[in-house]
Scaffold this active site. Structure first.
Site, PDB file in Angstrom:
ATOM      1  N   CYS A   1       0.863  -1.164   0.108  1.00  0.00           N
ATOM      2  CA  CYS A   1      -0.127  -0.083  -0.109  1.00  0.00           C
ATOM      3  C   CYS A   1       0.877   1.315  -0.042  1.00  0.00           C
ATOM      4  CB  CYS A   1      -0.913   0.109   1.165  1.00  0.00           C
ATOM      5  SG  CYS A   1      -1.996   1.445   1.380  1.00  0.00           S
ATOM      6  N   LEU A   2       0.299   2.300  -0.853  1.00  0.00           N
ATOM      7  CA  LEU A   2       1.324   3.508  -0.903  1.00  0.00           C
ATOM      8  C   LEU A   2       1.111   4.352   0.511  1.00  0.00           C
ATOM      9  CD1 LEU A   2       0.080   4.821  -4.285  1.00  0.00           C
ATOM     10  CD2 LEU A   2       2.461   3.854  -4.006  1.00  0.00           C
TER      11      LEU A   2
ATOM     12  N   HIS B   1      -9.369  -3.261  -2.059  1.00  0.00           N
ATOM     13  CA  HIS B   1      -8.548  -2.417  -1.196  1.00  0.00           C
ATOM     14  C   HIS B   1      -8.790  -0.985  -1.116  1.00  0.00           C
ATOM     15  CE1 HIS B   1      -4.164  -1.877  -0.035  1.00  0.00           C
ATOM     16  NE2 HIS B   1      -4.537  -0.499  -0.409  1.00  0.00           N
TER      17      HIS B   1
ATOM     18  N   HIS C   1     -10.030   1.804   2.070  1.00  0.00           N
ATOM     19  CA  HIS C   1      -9.804   3.376   2.385  1.00  0.00           C
ATOM     20  C   HIS C   1     -10.649   4.353   2.564  1.00  0.00           C
ATOM     21  CE1 HIS C   1      -5.202   2.987   2.308  1.00  0.00           C
ATOM     22  NE2 HIS C   1      -5.251   2.376   0.735  1.00  0.00           N
TER      23      HIS C   1
HETATM   24 ZN    ZN Z   1      -3.633   1.294  -0.036  1.00  0.00          ZN
END
Ligand code: ZN
Length: 179
Positions: A92-93, A134, A138
């Site tokens: 994940c960034l 995903h 968020h």
């Molecule tokens: Zn992410």
């Protein structure tokens, strides 16, 4: 890394807030989606959700194409149906250096809106399905590491420290993709 928009990183509390649905489909929204795509491409990610760049609205951008030329935008995405189960190896960034297995639905049916407010339905599977799940997490303030037990997370953290010491970070912990 300098990106168009700053990406918030764990354990930033702003990543834990629930995002609100988009009600106004204006040029500001289009501009944000555009800036998010630029930011995603700059950071080599395949997906990005608005709360990751400190905008608490239900907007996500995705591009899973090899050539990085098939941007997709989902406004107010909702999962209407789901089936099957698949294990995905995710990064994940907003959670740098961590990679772990997460169980996701194999295929999902979603309802979302385009940037002009027009509604659409889609049945998706594979990487796109994983990516959308995903990103919707968020929007609900959920991170992929929430699916991992504390014990496993601690093990991952230790491994990262060890890998960093070995100056082998790139090779050891680089996820298959960043979402
Ligand atoms: Zn992410």
């Amino acid at each position: 890394m300098n990106t168009k928009l700053e990406i918030l990183e764990f354990p930033d509390k702003r990543l834990r807030k629930t995002s609100v649905p988009v009600k106004t489909f204006n040029s500001e929204l289009k501009q944000l989606a555009e800036d998010m795509l630029i930011t995603m491409y700059q950071s080599m990610g395949i997906g990005l959700a608005a709360p990751q760049v400190n905008h608490r609205i239900r907007l996500i951008v995705i591009d899973i194409s090899e050539e990085r030329n098939e941007p997709m935008v989902f406004v107010n995405p909702e999962i209407e149906n789901s089936s099957g189960e698949v294990e995905s190896s995710e990064g994940c960034l907003s959670v740098p250096d961590i990679k772990t297995e997460v169980n996701r639905f194999e295929s999902i049916e979603i309802r979302a809106k385009k940037l002009d407010g027009e509604e659409f339905h889609m049945k998706i599977d594979g990487l796109l399905s994983i990516c959308v799940q995903h990103e919707i997490d968020h929007l609900d303030g959920k991170l992929f590491i929430d699916y991992v037990s504390e014990i496993k997370l601690e093990r991952l953290r230790k491994k990262i420290i060890k890998d960093k010491k070995a100056l082998n970070l790139e090779k050891q912990t680089k996820p298959d993709y960043l979402i």
